[in-house]
Scaffold this motif. Structure first.
Motif, PDB file in Angstrom:
ATOM      1  N   ALA A 181       7.122   3.369   1.090  1.00  0.00           N
ATOM      2  CA  ALA A 181       6.163   4.329   0.555  1.00  0.00           C
ATOM      3  C   ALA A 181       6.865   5.420  -0.244  1.00  0.00           C
ATOM      4  N   ASP A 182       6.141   5.983  -1.192  1.00  0.00           N
ATOM      5  CA  ASP A 182       6.580   7.181  -1.891  1.00  0.00           C
ATOM      6  C   ASP A 182       6.067   8.402  -1.131  1.00  0.00           C
ATOM      7  N   VAL A 183       6.673   9.536  -1.371  1.00  0.00           N
ATOM      8  CA  VAL A 183       6.271  10.758  -0.675  1.00  0.00           C
ATOM      9  C   VAL A 183       6.045  11.870  -1.694  1.00  0.00           C
ATOM     10  N   ARG A 184       4.955  12.605  -1.504  1.00  0.00           N
ATOM     11  CA  ARG A 184       4.670  13.800  -2.290  1.00  0.00           C
ATOM     12  C   ARG A 184       4.423  14.950  -1.323  1.00  0.00           C
ATOM     13  N   GLY A 185       4.774  16.149  -1.736  1.00  0.00           N
ATOM     14  CA  GLY A 185       4.537  17.321  -0.909  1.00  0.00           C
ATOM     15  C   GLY A 185       3.092  17.772  -0.959  1.00  0.00           C
TER      16      GLY A 185
ATOM     17  N   TRP B 201      -8.423   5.322  -9.394  1.00  0.00           N
ATOM     18  CA  TRP B 201      -9.150   5.625  -8.155  1.00  0.00           C
ATOM     19  C   TRP B 201      -8.399   4.962  -7.000  1.00  0.00           C
ATOM     20  N   PRO B 202      -7.483   5.687  -6.342  1.00  0.00           N
ATOM     21  CA  PRO B 202      -6.748   5.092  -5.219  1.00  0.00           C
ATOM     22  C   PRO B 202      -7.638   4.931  -3.996  1.00  0.00           C
TER      23      PRO B 202
ATOM     24  N   GLY C 260      -1.048  -5.272   0.773  1.00  0.00           N
ATOM     25  CA  GLY C 260      -0.625  -5.444  -0.608  1.00  0.00           C
ATOM     26  C   GLY C 260      -0.881  -4.246  -1.492  1.00  0.00           C
ATOM     27  N   ASP C 261      -1.295  -3.117  -0.904  1.00  0.00           N
ATOM     28  CA  ASP C 261      -1.520  -1.922  -1.700  1.00  0.00           C
ATOM     29  C   ASP C 261      -0.191  -1.403  -2.255  1.00  0.00           C
ATOM     30  N   ALA C 262      -0.221  -0.908  -3.483  1.00  0.00           N
ATOM     31  CA  ALA C 262       0.985  -0.363  -4.099  1.00  0.00           C
ATOM     32  C   ALA C 262       0.594   0.394  -5.375  1.00  0.00           C
ATOM     33  N   PRO C 263       1.211   1.559  -5.582  1.00  0.00           N
ATOM     34  CA  PRO C 263       2.120   2.219  -4.667  1.00  0.00           C
ATOM     35  C   PRO C 263       1.377   2.864  -3.501  1.00  0.00           C
ATOM     36  N   VAL C 264       2.067   2.969  -2.372  1.00  0.00           N
ATOM     37  CA  VAL C 264       1.546   3.719  -1.230  1.00  0.00           C
ATOM     38  C   VAL C 264       2.214   5.086  -1.260  1.00  0.00           C
TER      39      VAL C 264
ATOM     40  N   THR D 218      -3.027  -1.568  -6.558  1.00  0.00           N
ATOM     41  CA  THR D 218      -4.012  -0.864  -5.742  1.00  0.00           C
ATOM     42  C   THR D 218      -3.318   0.318  -5.082  1.00  0.00           C
ATOM     43  N   PRO D 219      -3.284   1.463  -5.735  1.00  0.00           N
ATOM     44  CA  PRO D 219      -2.635   2.621  -5.111  1.00  0.00           C
ATOM     45  C   PRO D 219      -3.385   3.084  -3.879  1.00  0.00           C
ATOM     46  N   HIS D 220      -2.656   3.610  -2.934  1.00  0.00           N
ATOM     47  CA  HIS D 220      -3.232   4.061  -1.657  1.00  0.00           C
ATOM     48  C   HIS D 220      -2.528   5.357  -1.272  1.00  0.00           C
TER      49      HIS D 220
END
Length: 315
Positions: A301-305, A225-226, A279-283, A171-173
């Protein structure tokens, strides 16, 4: 092309004369080499899990394509029908799946050039029992995922099952640091921060409905669909974002708007903590703030610009 796309479940034609007018899509599609597949405009099916370790499977009637095997409800797309609509329609017609009873998760597409099959994966948003609503099923059953491989599976579904099963608990968030994203483009946002934030929220809502390419999230399949959380701080808290427009179809994720009472960074961190606990992943956190990046990465968590998000947003 990954294994899941190569082996998405094909659909077979109904037998005998139709009981009523057929859609133009209810016909064979032919490749240049003579290969044929059912569904002039392609086909689609729905794999839905109940959130309790079971998936809905259809025991295909003997006269159908690969009759006697187990697979997912699905069939030919109608003319001008998108794959998700087709999958929901077919699952309603064949198994009584309520259109408003499934939260959409992702799609996997097998594209042969002349024909495509889309597997739509979702999770039941409320309990329901399947109903044999037409003649295409011997049985319908909620099957524990651990027992699926013990069944006589439709060959295509059997080959794709392992890849599909691996996505059922994903469940991406995406958590958006709105101030950072808005401030990344010199479009005069400083004159009306609330208005700029409202425009961003509208764009995120449109993206939430359209879905995100799987590659952008480093996930398998085709599109996801996150869940979405947009954090507003300072003057942007006054953004006119309610009421939210209705979703184009049931099952699409809503966008949660968090109006930070104090620090926007603290609100982003809290949103990440809640997502991880659920339990969401990836965040994924969208920000260019180095201090915030370090804090959320420490939580997993992962990070995007901001550029990552802006490339995905509709105009």
């Amino acid at each position: 092309m990954d294994d899941e796309r190569r082996t998405a479940t094909p659909a077979g034609p109904p037998p005998g004369p139709p009981s009523g007018p057929r859609d133009p899509g209810d016909a064979w599609a032919y490749g240049d080499d003579g290969t044929k597949a059912w569904g002039r405009f392609g086909a689609a099916g729905l794999l839905v899990d109940d959130g309790d370790g079971r998936v809905l499977l259809q025991h295909r009637v003997e006269w159908s394509h690969h009759g006697g095997t187990w697979g997912i409800p699905g069939g030919a797309r109608h003319q001008h029908e998108d794959p998700v609509t087709a999958a929901l329609r077919e699952s309603a017609e064949e198994a009584g799946v309520p259109e408003d009873g499934v939260d959409l998760r992702h799609t996997a597409v097998l594209d042969l050039g002349f024909w495509s099959y889309t597997t739509v994966v979702g999770r039941a948003s409320r309990p329901f029992e399947p109903v044999m609503a037409d003649r295409e099923s011997l049985a319908l059953s909620w099957v524990p995922t651990a027992d699926v491989e013990s069944l006589d599976l439709h060959p295509g579904f059997g080959r794709s099952w392992a890849a599909l099963r691996a996505t059922l608990d994903r469940t991406p968030h995406v958590v958006v640091d709105a101030a950072n994203v808005v401030g990344s483009v010199p479009d005069g946002w400083w004159k009306d921060r609330a208005g700029a934030a409202a425009r961003l929220v509208d764009q995120v809502r449109a993206l939430a409905a359209a879905g995100v390419p799987a590659t952008a999230l480093d996930l398998p399949s085709t599109a996801w669909w996150p869940r979405w959380t947009v954090v507003l701080e300072g003057e942007a808290r006054g953004a006119a974002t309610d009421p939210a427009p209705s979703a184009p179809r049931p099952g699409l994720p809503s966008v949660t708007i968090e109006r930070a009472a104090a620090s926007g960074d603290d609100a982003v961190v809290t949103a990440v903590e809640l997502a991880v606990a659920a339990g969401d992943a990836p965040v994924v956190v969208v920000t260019a703030d180095r201090g915030l990046r370090d804090r959320v990465q420490a939580l997993g968590a992962d990070v995007r610009g901001p550029g990552w998000l802006r490339e995905l947003l509709p105009d």
